[in-house]
Design an enzyme around this catalytic site. Structure first.
Site, PDB file in Angstrom:
ATOM      1  N   ASN A 104       0.869  -1.181   0.000  1.00 10.18           N
ATOM      2  CA  ASN A 104       0.000   0.000   0.000  1.00 10.18           C
ATOM      3  C   ASN A 104       0.905   1.230   0.000  1.00 10.18           C
ATOM      4  O   ASN A 104       1.459   1.592   1.039  1.00 10.18           O
ATOM      5  CB  ASN A 104      -0.903  -0.026   1.249  1.00 10.18           C
ATOM      6  CG  ASN A 104      -1.721   1.240   1.392  1.00 10.18           C
ATOM      7  OD1 ASN A 104      -1.827   2.035   0.455  1.00 10.18           O
ATOM      8  ND2 ASN A 104      -2.318   1.446   2.561  1.00 10.18           N
TER       9      ASN A 104
ATOM     10  N   LYS B  59       0.049   4.201  -0.317  1.00 11.98           N
ATOM     11  CA  LYS B  59      -0.660   5.387   0.198  1.00 11.98           C
ATOM     12  C   LYS B  59      -0.448   6.558  -0.765  1.00 11.98           C
ATOM     13  O   LYS B  59      -0.360   6.338  -1.971  1.00 11.98           O
ATOM     14  CB  LYS B  59      -0.194   5.718   1.610  1.00 11.98           C
ATOM     15  CG  LYS B  59      -0.218   4.495   2.522  1.00 11.98           C
ATOM     16  CD  LYS B  59      -0.095   4.853   3.971  1.00 11.98           C
ATOM     17  CE  LYS B  59       0.014   3.568   4.773  1.00 11.98           C
ATOM     18  NZ  LYS B  59      -0.153   3.753   6.187  1.00 11.98           N
TER      19      LYS B  59
ATOM     20  N   HIS C 262      -9.614   1.103   4.585  1.00 17.24           N
ATOM     21  CA  HIS C 262      -8.367   1.335   5.333  1.00 17.24           C
ATOM     22  C   HIS C 262      -8.671   2.283   6.497  1.00 17.24           C
ATOM     23  O   HIS C 262      -9.481   3.204   6.366  1.00 17.24           O
ATOM     24  CB  HIS C 262      -7.299   1.937   4.408  1.00 17.24           C
ATOM     25  CG  HIS C 262      -5.930   1.931   5.032  1.00 17.24           C
ATOM     26  ND1 HIS C 262      -5.561   2.873   5.956  1.00 17.24           N
ATOM     27  CD2 HIS C 262      -4.887   1.080   4.904  1.00 17.24           C
ATOM     28  CE1 HIS C 262      -4.320   2.597   6.356  1.00 17.24           C
ATOM     29  NE2 HIS C 262      -3.893   1.523   5.724  1.00 17.24           N
TER      30      HIS C 262
ATOM     31  N   GLU D 204      -7.170   4.699   7.641  1.00 17.50           N
ATOM     32  CA  GLU D 204      -6.946   6.128   7.358  1.00 17.50           C
ATOM     33  C   GLU D 204      -8.166   6.730   6.664  1.00 17.50           C
ATOM     34  O   GLU D 204      -8.504   7.896   6.878  1.00 17.50           O
ATOM     35  CB  GLU D 204      -5.671   6.296   6.516  1.00 17.50           C
ATOM     36  CG  GLU D 204      -4.424   6.067   7.367  1.00 17.50           C
ATOM     37  CD  GLU D 204      -3.196   5.611   6.603  1.00 17.50           C
ATOM     38  OE1 GLU D 204      -3.168   5.710   5.367  1.00 17.50           O
ATOM     39  OE2 GLU D 204      -2.248   5.129   7.268  1.00 17.50           O
TER      40      GLU D 204
ATOM     41  N   GLU E  25      -5.626  -5.030  10.517  1.00 14.65           N
ATOM     42  CA  GLU E  25      -4.628  -3.983  10.704  1.00 14.65           C
ATOM     43  C   GLU E  25      -4.909  -3.236  12.009  1.00 14.65           C
ATOM     44  O   GLU E  25      -5.714  -2.286  12.021  1.00 14.65           O
ATOM     45  CB  GLU E  25      -4.685  -2.986   9.540  1.00 14.65           C
ATOM     46  CG  GLU E  25      -4.359  -3.589   8.196  1.00 14.65           C
ATOM     47  CD  GLU E  25      -3.703  -2.556   7.282  1.00 14.65           C
ATOM     48  OE1 GLU E  25      -2.599  -2.831   6.816  1.00 14.65           O
ATOM     49  OE2 GLU E  25      -4.273  -1.474   7.084  1.00 14.65           O
TER      50      GLU E  25
ATOM     51  N   GLY F 126       2.204   2.225  10.671  1.00  9.50           N
ATOM     52  CA  GLY F 126       3.143   3.327  10.496  1.00  9.50           C
ATOM     53  C   GLY F 126       3.835   3.752  11.785  1.00  9.50           C
ATOM     54  O   GLY F 126       4.472   4.805  11.828  1.00  9.50           O
TER      55      GLY F 126
ATOM     56  N   SER G 157       3.228  -2.271  10.295  1.00  6.51           N
ATOM     57  CA  SER G 157       4.688  -2.270  10.492  1.00  6.51           C
ATOM     58  C   SER G 157       5.340  -3.617  10.183  1.00  6.51           C
ATOM     59  O   SER G 157       6.258  -4.037  10.885  1.00  6.51           O
ATOM     60  CB  SER G 157       5.033  -1.800  11.912  1.00  6.51           C
ATOM     61  OG  SER G 157       4.591  -0.459  12.106  1.00  6.51           O
TER      62      SER G 157
HETATM   63  C1  PEP Z   1      -0.946   0.175   5.997  1.00 12.05           C
HETATM   64  O1  PEP Z   1      -1.062   1.368   5.893  1.00 12.05           O
HETATM   65  O2  PEP Z   1      -1.783  -0.563   5.483  1.00 12.05           O
HETATM   66  C2  PEP Z   1       0.208  -0.352   6.743  1.00 12.05           C
HETATM   67  C3  PEP Z   1       0.167  -1.580   7.143  1.00 12.05           C
HETATM   68  O3  PEP Z   1       1.243   0.524   6.985  1.00 12.05           O
HETATM   69  P1  PEP Z   1       2.659   0.187   7.661  1.00 12.05           P
HETATM   70  O4  PEP Z   1       3.142  -1.125   7.090  1.00 12.05           O
HETATM   71  O5  PEP Z   1       3.541   1.327   7.305  1.00 12.05           O
HETATM   72  O6  PEP Z   1       2.424   0.075   9.126  1.00 12.05           O
END
Ligand code: PEP
Length: 247
Positions: free
Chosen positions: A13, A15, A92, A94, A164, A170, A209
């Site tokens: 992803n 983003k 997601h 976000e 998630e 992040g 992460s």
């Molecule tokens: C995401 O935004 O879907 C995600 C998992 O981000 P990160 O791997 O940076 O934590």
């Protein structure tokens, strides 16, 4: 890793990041990728035309639940299909937060994807305060209930779930393999109450992460069928080693 029914999936992803130079770098680096996993890059829609797929697929990061028409700024499943998308991330955290997307809207988006042959990668997961209050299962259940209310068993079987935990996105704080497995197992058991075969075949990705040095232990969990990768999907070398960890 999951049993043979479920082919691992690793989705990046990007983003709101990247550019055509990064697309070219990925085209080159992933051209000879040969792993026993489906690999998807979900890049900003404006970059999708630049990918040379073959060893990997491309996906969108959002989609409209509506058909083509007077909806300025939105992208329909038809438009995404024409851009070559086989997948779309929906719900997601976000977007749930920034755009106030409800679980009901997320379910409609997922349904729309399935109707067009696009695989929705449906994100669920709890914020830190919910984990600290020991209410993860109740929180995630509500997100899953909207899916079960809106999609048939057959439609659900054409989706992918991504767990998630918001506190791990992040932040560099990954869920431990045990924490991930516990929630993945809970999600699978939730769907098994709807249909046992659906639950067995459903791919449940972990996101939050994931990095080259923790991917293998996370993916080794029984109910973890791959990952949704944010930050580490922006570096071809890291992304490739995460894909290899899903092998
Ligand atoms: C995401 O935004 O879907 C995600 C998992 O981000 P990160 O791997 O940076 O934590």
């Amino acid at each position: 890793m999951s049993d043979n029914l479920r082919k691992p999936l690793v989705a990046g992803n990007w983003k709101m990041n990247g550019n055509l130079a990064l697309v070219a770098e990925f085209n080159h680096a992933l051209a000879s990728l040969n792993v026993n996993a489906e690999v998807v890059v979900c890049a900003p829609s404006s970059l999708l035309h630049g990918f040379e797929t073959g060893s990997f697929s491309i996906g969108a990061q959002n989609v409209s639940h509506l058909d083509n028409g007077a909806h300025t700024g939105e992208l329909s499943v038809d438009l995404l299909k024409e851009a070559g998308c086989g997948y779309a991330i929906v719900g997601h955290s976000e977007r749930r937060e920034d755009q106030n997307e409800s679980s009901e809207l997320v379910a409609l988006k997922a349904k729309k994807c399935v109707s067009a042959g696009i695989v929705p990668i449906i994100c669920v997961g709890e914020p830190l305060e919910v984990r600290e209050a020991d209410s993860v299962e109740a929180f995630v259940s509500k997100q899953l209930a909207a899916l079960v209310d809106t999609l048939s068993v057959d439609e659900l079987s054409k989706t992918v779930i991504a767990y998630e935990p918001i506190w791990a996105i992040g932040t560099g704080k990954t869920a431990s393999p045990e924490q991930a497995q516990d929630v993945h197992e809970f999600i699978r058991s939730y769907f098994s109450k709807v249909d046992a075969q659906l639950a067995q075949g459903l791919r449940i990705l972990y996101g939050g992460s994931v990095k080259p040095d923790n991917a293998e232990t996370l993916f080794a969990q029984k109910d973890v069928d791959g990952g949704l990768i944010g930050g580490a999907s922006l570096k071809a070398e890291d992304f490739i080693s995460i894909c290899q960890a899903a092998n």
